[in-house]
Design a protein around this motif. Structure first.
Motif, short mmCIF file in Angstrom:
data_model
loop_
_atom_site.label_atom_id
_atom_site.label_comp_id
_atom_site.label_asym_id
_atom_site.label_seq_id
_atom_site.Cartn_x
_atom_site.Cartn_y
_atom_site.Cartn_z
N MET A 1 86.68 78.64 32.15
CA MET A 1 85.40 78.98 32.79
C MET A 1 84.85 80.29 32.20
O MET A 1 85.60 81.15 31.78
N PRO B 1 82.01 70.95 25.35
CA PRO B 1 83.10 71.93 25.21
C PRO B 1 84.43 71.31 24.78
O PRO B 1 85.08 71.85 23.88
N THR C 1 87.69 66.45 29.69
CA THR C 1 87.30 67.39 30.74
C THR C 1 86.27 66.67 31.62
O THR C 1 85.52 65.82 31.12
N PRO C 2 86.24 66.98 32.93
CA PRO C 2 85.46 66.12 33.84
C PRO C 2 83.95 66.15 33.64
O PRO C 2 83.30 65.09 33.63
N VAL C 3 83.36 67.35 33.51
CA VAL C 3 81.90 67.39 33.36
C VAL C 3 81.50 66.67 32.07
O VAL C 3 80.56 65.87 32.04
N ARG D 1 77.21 73.59 25.90
CA ARG D 1 76.53 72.28 25.96
C ARG D 1 75.16 72.43 25.30
O ARG D 1 74.18 72.79 25.95
N LEU E 1 78.76 76.03 30.23
CA LEU E 1 79.96 75.19 30.31
C LEU E 1 80.07 74.46 31.65
O LEU E 1 80.50 73.31 31.70
C1 BEZ Z 1 84.21 70.16 31.98
O1 BEZ Z 1 83.71 69.40 31.16
O2 BEZ Z 1 84.59 69.76 33.08
C2 BEZ Z 1 84.27 71.62 31.67
C3 BEZ Z 1 84.50 72.01 30.35
C4 BEZ Z 1 84.58 73.37 30.06
C5 BEZ Z 1 84.42 74.32 31.08
C6 BEZ Z 1 84.16 73.90 32.37
C7 BEZ Z 1 84.08 72.53 32.67
#
Ligand code: BEZ
Length: 223
Positions: free
Chosen positions: A1, A52, A56-58, A136, A155
């Motif tokens: 983060m 990123p 990863t979830p987002v 992003r 991010l």
């Molecule tokens: C995500 O994709 O969940 C994520 C990636 C990097 C930092 C925070 C979230």
């Protein structure tokens, strides 16, 4: 983060890529083989975007969202190209995992930018956010490979995908009609006619029956 509590924030020093200038060219390994940007889909618009990290979830929600707008983009002659600093093997494994978990086939290629060459050329690595992972970023380029729009998201915040389709519609309308588009414009809405450049034209504009004229500098028209 992102560490926003740091007491000594990093100063902005890097120049940004400029809109309307040609984008930097590159050759890269992708999940669809090696590509050179200048030779890849030369007749199409391209949306190059970074995420990123794989798994990863987002980013997973964003990949599904990019795939969900891929058909709408294809109708508008736009090719999608993803990028992160993960390997091709990681990309393949993640794409397979997205298929298994969400039943979505990710069809666009993803650059494996392990040495950050592409990410650094485009200014995707923002050290105040992360010195390894790209932010992003979204780069919209036309078939001449001129950069037409650039969108940066942090991010922690997933992007808004209807906006990318609207942005393409607006840019293509601007090019085809020689107009501008107002705030929150959607296809079918009236567009902005470029303001007059001389006093004489300003006078004539006020009487132009073809336009919806509010004032000499503010006219709209239907297209
Ligand atoms: C995500 O994709 O969940 C994520 C990636 C990097 C930092 C925070 C979230």
């Amino acid at each position: 983060m992102t560490d926003t509590t740091q007491t000594e924030p990093i100063e902005n020093t890097q120049p940004l890529l400029q809109l309307n200038a040609r984008v930097p060219d590159f050759e890269a390994k992708t999940t669809h083989g090696r590509i050179r940007l200048s030779e890849w889909n030369p007749d199409k618009w391209v949306i190059l975007f970074s995420h990123p990290a794989d798994f990863t979830p987002v980013c997973t929600t964003e990949f599904i969202a990019f795939q969900n707008i891929a058909d709408e983009l294809a109708k508008r002659n736009v090719a999608l190209l993803g990028n992160s600093v993960d390997s091709v093997h990681s990309h393949i494994a993640w794409v397979r995992n997205i298929k298994d978990n969400f039943d979505v086939d990710i069809e666009f290629p993803i650059i494996a930018d392990l040495d950050q060459k592409v990410s650094k050329k485009f200014g995707m690595v923002h050290e105040a956010s992360s010195d390894t992972a790209p932010i992003r970023a979204v780069y919209v380029m036309d078939p001449d490979r001129r950069l037409r729009a650039m969108v940066y998201y942090p991010l922690e915040v997933g992007r808004s995908f209807d906006e990318f389709v609207r942005l393409i519609d607006a840019l293509q309308t601007v090019d085809e009609e020689g107009v501008a588009t107002p705030a929150d414009w959607q296809p079918g809405d009236k567009v902005i006619v470029p303001p007059p450049a001389t006093t004489e034209e300003a006078e004539k504009r006020l009487e132009n029956p073809e336009y919806d004229v509010t004032d000499w500098y503010f006219s709209k028209k239907a297209i």
